[in-house]
Scaffold this active site. Structure first.
Site, PDB file in Angstrom:
ATOM      1  N   ARG A  45       0.931  -1.237   0.123  1.00  0.00           N
ATOM      2  CA  ARG A  45       0.029   0.031  -0.042  1.00  0.00           C
ATOM      3  C   ARG A  45       0.762   1.523  -0.419  1.00  0.00           C
ATOM      4  NH1 ARG A  45      -6.115  -1.577   3.189  1.00  0.00           N
ATOM      5  NH2 ARG A  45      -6.606  -2.669   0.956  1.00  0.00           N
ATOM      6  N   GLN A  70      -1.148   2.437  -6.095  1.00  0.00           N
ATOM      7  CA  GLN A  70      -2.939   2.325  -5.697  1.00  0.00           C
ATOM      8  C   GLN A  70      -3.735   1.660  -6.745  1.00  0.00           C
ATOM      9  OE1 GLN A  70      -3.116   6.610  -4.016  1.00  0.00           O
ATOM     10  NE2 GLN A  70      -3.264   5.983  -2.511  1.00  0.00           N
ATOM     11  N   ASP A 116      -3.878  -2.026  -6.709  1.00  0.00           N
ATOM     12  CA  ASP A 116      -4.800  -2.311  -5.367  1.00  0.00           C
ATOM     13  C   ASP A 116      -5.840  -3.711  -5.289  1.00  0.00           C
ATOM     14  OD1 ASP A 116      -5.188  -3.199  -2.818  1.00  0.00           O
ATOM     15  OD2 ASP A 116      -4.753  -1.494  -1.505  1.00  0.00           O
ATOM     16  N   SER A 163      -8.304  -2.958  -2.430  1.00  0.00           N
ATOM     17  CA  SER A 163      -9.319  -1.596  -2.521  1.00  0.00           C
ATOM     18  C   SER A 163     -10.525  -1.593  -3.390  1.00  0.00           C
ATOM     19  CB  SER A 163      -8.290  -0.469  -1.848  1.00  0.00           C
ATOM     20  OG  SER A 163      -7.154  -0.640  -1.393  1.00  0.00           O
ATOM     21  N   TYR A 193      -2.609  -1.580   7.174  1.00  0.00           N
ATOM     22  CA  TYR A 193      -3.526  -2.624   7.602  1.00  0.00           C
ATOM     23  C   TYR A 193      -3.751  -2.416   9.368  1.00  0.00           C
ATOM     24  CZ  TYR A 193      -3.509  -4.890   3.312  1.00  0.00           C
ATOM     25  OH  TYR A 193      -3.692  -5.051   1.785  1.00  0.00           O
TER      26      TYR A 193
END
Length: 378
Positions: A121, A126, A129, A132, A229
């Site tokens: 992350r 981004q 990912d 997400s 996380y």
């Protein structure tokens, strides 16, 4: 440079790892793309749409032949990869901790397995990912699933016959899924509250118009693990949180739990006693049910009823919105591969010292090489 798009073999998996949009983009980079016949059916993408985008269509054996990169949503069964080229990449969600034996089989096949859910992350990753992108829609769908099972309306309604009170919705775990669940429940007119072990999420909760429910009595515990996380909390914090949640949960109509810790069983957030304290007709949706569940008594793939409360445990929630989740997932894969594309080589090249490479590469040269997996095994 040949990219193979594999059909999914996992039960109930409707997503696909490439769409006509990303097929065109890969061809634009100079690759050829072969799609297994019927791969997009679950996501309402016809074979003809792939053909029109420039892809070749064929059987599993045909698309595997001479393929340099294999794309999947979930990791393919190693037994289905007969004839795969040594050194080929498998780029998919591979569930490395839950399917460790499968990772070992990939190593024996001589392929390079790249686990997209291990994507770090960091800012430049981004757009790659998958956790997400898929969690976002899972959070949205969880609220709709709750609304479907709940026997009342979400918004407050004032009618000539009287007023209907707004539903009280409590979101436990405020990652990507939790934030989207808050936003969706708010859009539907519910009265929303949320909780998380990470202090940094309090502002995010309040920015969406929800009430933050946080333990204030235990100081100095942030709950922030590596990469943003959540991490395991102290016994002192767990006790304080359980007391706070117990008093709050008894007043809720709907609870949605989303808490996961990478590489660990899902933390238990709701006990049978807490379920019993809720009003009959209430609904709990457990988005972590496949990793052991946040809710005592939740059953993966089933809707069960305990103490008059429905506990929803749908498996693979992103797959229940397959068209949209496939579009996002396939873009994640394209964004990853295109970021490392070497024009001279005509293919993506992963530098050994790159942070992304080190995070996602599971196997290479016939061996398991990922540090996280090796540490977990040890």
């Amino acid at each position: 440079m040949k990219i193979a798009v594999l059909g999914e073999g996992a039960e109930g998996e409707r997503r696909v790892s490439a769409t006509p949009e990303t097929v065109k983009k890969f061809i634009g980079l100079g690759a050829t793309v072969a799609v297994e016949k019927g791969a997009g059916t679950g996501a309402t993408i016809a074979d003809q749409a792939y053909a029109e985008s420039g892809a070749e269509l064929g059987t599993r054996a045909a698309v595997l032949k001479d393929a340099d990169i294999l794309l999947g949503v979930q990791g393919p069964d190693p037994k289905s990869l007969k004839g795969v080229k040594p050194g080929a990449w498998i780029v998919a969600g591979l569930n490395p901790f839950g399917e460790r034996a499968r990772v070992d089989e990939y190593a024996k096949l001589g392929v390079e397995a790249l686990a997209m859910e291990f994507m770090p992350r960091i800012t430049r990753a981004q757009s790659m990912d998958i956790l997400s992108s898929q969690s976002n829609l899972a959070g949205y769908k969880a609220v709709l699933d709750a609304a479907g099972e709940y026997g009342k309306a979400f918004p407050m309604m004032m009618t000539a016959a009287g007023t209907v009170s707004a539903a009280r919705v409590f979101i436990m775990g405020v990652g990507v899924a939790g934030l989207q669940a808050i936003a969706t429940a708010r859009r539907l007119g519910a009265q929303v509250s949320a909780s998380d072990v990470r202090a940094a999420t309090k502002e995010q909760i309040e920015s969406l118009g929800a009430k933050a429910i946080f333990v204030e009595s235990v100081k100095g515990i942030e709950g922030e693990g590596t990469g943003g996380y959540a991490t395991e909390m102290s016994d002192e914090y767990k006790a304080a949180q359980a007391e706070l949640v117990s008093s709050h949960i008894a007043k809720q109509d709907i609870v949605i739990t989303t808490a996961l810790i990478p590489g660990r069983a899902a933390p238990r957030l709701i006990s049978d006693a807490q379920i019993a304290s809720m009003k009959p007709g209430s609904v709990i949706v457990d988005l972590a049910v496949e990793q052991g569940g946040n809710v005592e008594g939740a059953v993966a793939g089933e809707i069960v009823e305990k103490h008059g409360v429905k506990i929803v445990g749908h498996k693979n929630v992103p797959s229940r919105l397959a068209a949209d989740t496939s579009a996002l997932f396939s873009r994640n894969l394209f964004n990853f591969l295109s970021a490392f594309w070497d024009k001279e080589a005509g293919r993506p090249v992963l530098p050994d010292d790159d942070e992304i490479t080190q995070a996602i590469r599971l196997t290479q040269g016939g061996k398991v090489v990922n540090a996280r997996l090796l540490e977990a095994g040890a």
